[in-house]
Design an enzyme around this catalytic site. Structure first.
Site: not given
Ligand code: XLS
Ligand code: NI
Ligand code: NI
Length: 442
Positions: A107, A110, A238, A274, A277, A302, A313, A315, A345
């Site tokens: 991003h 980042d 996404e 993802e 998600h 992702d 999430d 992650d 991700d």
């Molecule tokens: C958040 C998203 C984010 C996207 C990019 O849940 O996964 O990280 O991948 O904005």
């Molecule tokens: Ni993501």
């Molecule tokens: Ni995410």
């Protein structure tokens, strides 16, 4: 003037990670991922196009709603904002080079800290973009995708492209323009839109139809601008059902596909799916992949995982071999990812505080994908899996079934067939047999 920045090593004592095979007990080696190994006519490196997610690996410092940072980054020490951003970038490129990760994703925020001033932010982004250009040239590492963070700043609390206030929407557009410029300068292969706050928390104050039309307009304008400026890559949406917003417009793959088709965006946009998600949307990751593949829109993934006991999430890095093997079956059958790759991700846990933990996380993820690829390829090549699935539909291959598929039968024809042929035979779906088959190959 030839100014050479003194190169600092951020991951001291850790060298390049190599493939050593499954017999190796070296935790700093790949046991499955061998970038040059050819599977189905493509190297593993090409199959995956692994990417490191800048935000999780170099910004997320372990803080959570209950406490501050636990990860003390050696690249986050300098007071000058640009010097600090350069240190972070040096660390990122050192890390990716050591791990043989060929791509990264970011991003805008980042790469360098943003303030409230969009003009200053754009300048900062341009400075760090030229630095990234240099780093890419030195290392051969490429940009898989860029994106703009349109969800953290307070102005976006009611969304960006779907904000009820045009002024906020315009700010979002300005940020996307700068992020697109950076992506194009860096030869980015794709550009992602994740609509973090594109949705609503209450219908009482929301005109959903109008907001979605604004989102479509916003995406069209972004696409037109990028195309005009030489961007040939793919745009990805996404999907995510919720978090941070209660109802997000990009709920899941099927919802996004409907949206893209409704607003004439499906030629330029594909999906970035993802894992976590998918599970938040009440689907398996495999389901989301199949929906996208069937629509010809499977662009990128992702990679991460959720937690069975937690509904948010989390992650985490992937570790479920069954999930990934089934996913690779779908990806291989679809002919691979279209333009995208496998972006981690994912973040190490709050209490994973050693520098080496970031290495273990990525080694584990890359190895798991490699193992899933090899397993899925074997299942497709050697087992009865595909044959079994085809056979299940064989009544549509000939006779009346085939006529039905061609559109040659009426409802009355089906009526006559049913009444003339009596009760259908009971046929097993053989789920346990197939689960055993997958496990046999793992
Ligand atoms: C958040 C998203 C984010 C996207 C990019 O849940 O996964 O990280 O991948 O904005
Ligand atoms: Ni993501
Ligand atoms: Ni995410």
């Amino acid at each position: 003037m030839n100014y050479i920045k003194e190169q600092k090593e951020f991951f001291k004592g850790i060298g390049k990670i190599h493939y050593e095979g499954t017999e190796s007990d070296n935790p700093f080696a790949f046991r499955w991922y061998n970038p040059d190994c050819i599977v189905r006519g493509k190297s593993m490196a090409e199959h995956f196009k692994f990417a490191c997610a800048y935000w999780h690996s170099f910004n997320a410092n372990g803080s959570d709603p209950f406490g501050g940072s636990t990860h003390i980054f050696s690249w986050d020490q300098k007071s000058d904002v640009i010097e600090r951003a350069k240190d972070k970038m040096d660390a990122a490129f050192e890390f990716m080079s050591k791990l043989q990760i060929p791509y990264y994703c970011f991003h805008d925020v980042d790469l360098v800290d943003y303030t409230d001033n969009i003009v200053d932010n754009e300048k900062r982004l341009q400075i760090i973009t030229s630095y990234a250009q240099q780093k890419q040239k030195e290392t051969g590492i490429k940009l898989l995708w860029g994106t703009a963070n349109l969800f953290s700043h307070k102005r976006y609390m009611n969304g960006a492209a779907t904000n009820p206030d045009f002024h906020v929407l315009a700010h979002g557009a300005a940020q996307v323009k700068a992020a697109l410029d950076a992506t194009i300068t860096l030869n980015g292969q794709n550009y992602v839109f994740w609509g973090g706050r594109e949705g609503y928390t209450s219908l009482l104050n929301t005109n959903m139809k109008r907001e979605q039309e604004h989102l479509a307009k916003f995406l069209h304008l972004s696409k037109d601008y990028a195309r005009k400026n030489g961007f040939n890559g793919t745009f990805f949406i996404e999907p995510k059902p919720c978090e941070p917003t209660k109802h997000q417009y990009d709920y899941d793959a099927a919802t996004v596909i409907g949206f893209l088709r409704q607003y004439g965006l499906a030629d330029d946009f594909k999906l970035n799916l993802e894992v976590n998600h998918a599970t938040l949307a009440g689907h398996t990751f495999q389901h989301e992949l199949q929906v996208a593949a069937d629509a010809g829109l499977l662009g990128s993934i992702d990679a991460n995982r959720g937690d069975e006991q937690n509904g948010w999430d989390t992650d985490q890095f992937p570790y479920n071999i069954n999930e990934l093997t089934e996913s690779m079956l779908i990806i291989l059958n679809a002919g691979g990812l279209q333009g995208g790759g496998v972006n981690f991700d994912a973040k190490i846990r709050r209490n994973s505080t050693d520098t080496e933990d970031l290495f273990f996380a990525h080694i584990g993820g890359m190895d798991l994908f490699a193992r899933a690829l090899i397993t899925a390829d074997k299942i497709l090549e050697e087992s009865s899996y595909l044959h079994f699935r085809r056979e299940r539909y064989k009544s549509f291959d000939t006779g009346k079934g085939a006529e039905f598929e061609k559109g040659n039968l009426s409802l009355e024809d089906l009526y006559h067939f049913a009444t003339e042929n009596g009760e259908p035979e009971v046929r097993s779906g053989k789920q346990e047999f197939l689960e055993n088959l997958i496990n046999r190959y793992i």
